[in-house]
Design an enzyme around this catalytic site. Sequence first.
Site, short mmCIF file in Angstrom:
data_model
loop_
_atom_site.label_atom_id
_atom_site.label_comp_id
_atom_site.label_asym_id
_atom_site.label_seq_id
_atom_site.Cartn_x
_atom_site.Cartn_y
_atom_site.Cartn_z
N TYR A 23 0.86 -1.18 0.00
CA TYR A 23 0.00 0.00 0.00
C TYR A 23 0.91 1.24 0.00
CZ TYR A 23 -4.62 1.99 0.10
OH TYR A 23 -5.78 2.63 -0.26
N HIS A 25 3.24 4.51 -0.53
CA HIS A 25 2.99 5.96 -0.63
C HIS A 25 4.33 6.69 -0.78
CE1 HIS A 25 4.28 5.87 3.53
NE2 HIS A 25 3.27 5.10 3.87
N GLY A 27 6.18 8.13 1.28
CA GLY A 27 7.19 7.79 2.30
C GLY A 27 8.03 6.62 1.83
N HIS A 28 7.36 5.58 1.33
CA HIS A 28 8.09 4.42 0.79
C HIS A 28 8.95 4.86 -0.41
CE1 HIS A 28 4.38 2.34 2.52
NE2 HIS A 28 5.37 1.77 3.18
N GLY A 145 12.48 3.72 7.45
CA GLY A 145 11.97 5.07 7.69
C GLY A 145 12.08 5.46 9.16
N LYS A 147 10.03 7.25 10.54
CA LYS A 147 8.65 7.19 11.03
C LYS A 147 8.50 6.09 12.08
CE LYS A 147 4.05 6.76 10.89
NZ LYS A 147 3.76 5.39 10.60
N ARG A 185 -1.88 3.13 7.17
CA ARG A 185 -3.03 3.08 8.08
C ARG A 185 -3.87 4.36 8.05
NH1 ARG A 185 0.54 -0.42 11.41
NH2 ARG A 185 -0.53 -2.42 11.59
#
Length: 279
Positions: A23, A25, A27-28, A145, A147, A185
Site C-alpha cells: 500500500y 505511498h 514515504g516508501h 523510515g 517514522k 493506516r
Amino acid sequence: MQRQALAWRRAGVRIAFVPTMGYLHSGHASLMQRARRIVGPAGKLVVSIYVNPAQFGPQEDLSRYPRDLPGDKALCSRMGVDCVFVPGTDEMYPPDKIGNHSTYVLETRVSSSMEGSSRPTHFRGVATIVAKLFNLVLPEVAVFGAKDFQQAAAIRKMTADLNFPVRIVVAPTIREPDGLALSSRNNYLSVEERSQAVVLSQALWLVARRVSRCKSGVPASRLKAGVSRMVAARPLASMDYIEFFDPATLEPVQRVIRGTQMALAVFVGKTRLIDNALL
Ligand code: AMP
C-alpha cells in the site's frame, strides 16, 4: 529471490533493499530514492511487499490491512525498482518435515518499551521477518523510515548483534502538508478522524518549540501531562503512550532537552497511529 541475489552478488552487482508491507505511498518512495542513490544506476534496487502475520497481535488489523498490488507495482516501476519481491505466507513460513516454523529472532534491549509494551509480540515478528528477508535478498544496504524510529533501532541492534553484513540507513519521515506522517493506516481514517489525527504532529511541534525555548530542559512529566491534555481535547483521539528518551539508547529521560527523542502513539477512532521526532 535468493538465487537471483546470489547471481547478482557473484557478478559484483550492489543490492539495495527496502522492505515494506505494501500500500505504498510517498514515504516508501523516498526510501527507494535514497536506496537508489546509494547503489547507483548499475546497482539493483529490491522492494519487498509482505504483510507479515508474525508482527500483528491477535486483536490487530492483519486481515483488513490495506492492499493494492497493482498500484504498488506501478509505483515501484515509476521509481525504477529492479525487483519487487512479493512472497506468500506459504513461502515465508512453510511447514517442513519437523513441523511449523519454530525459529524467532528476539531483540531484547530497545524493543521492550513503547511499541514493544503496547504490542508484545510485534518486534519478535519484525526482527524475524527482516532477518529472513536479509538472507533472501542479500542486500549490502537496507533503508528504513524514521517514522518507525524504534523499529529502525531494533533492526540496527539486531544487525549488529547478529553480524549481518548489511548497512542500515534510516531516512526522514515524509508528511502531509498539515504535518500528519504518511502511513498506509491513514487509509482507515474517516474525514472527521483525519482532521483530528494531526494532533500527533502538532504535539511534536509544540513540545519541540517549548524545549527549544528552555535551555535547562523541561520535566518529561510536565510535557506528558500537556500532550495528554491536548489529545484528550480531541473527542475521537485517545493516548496510548508518550515517551521521551535518548535516541541512541532509547533510555527514558526525566528532563527533556534539545536532542531528546519524543515518540507517541494515539488511537484516532479505532486506528492506532504513531509518530516521533528528534526535539
Ligand atoms: P510499512 O510498509 O509501513 O511497514 O513501512 C515500510 C518502511 O517504510 C518502513 O521502514 C517505514 O518506516 C517506512 N515508512 C513508512 N511511512 C513512512 C513515512 N511517512 N516516511 C518515511 N518512511 C516511512
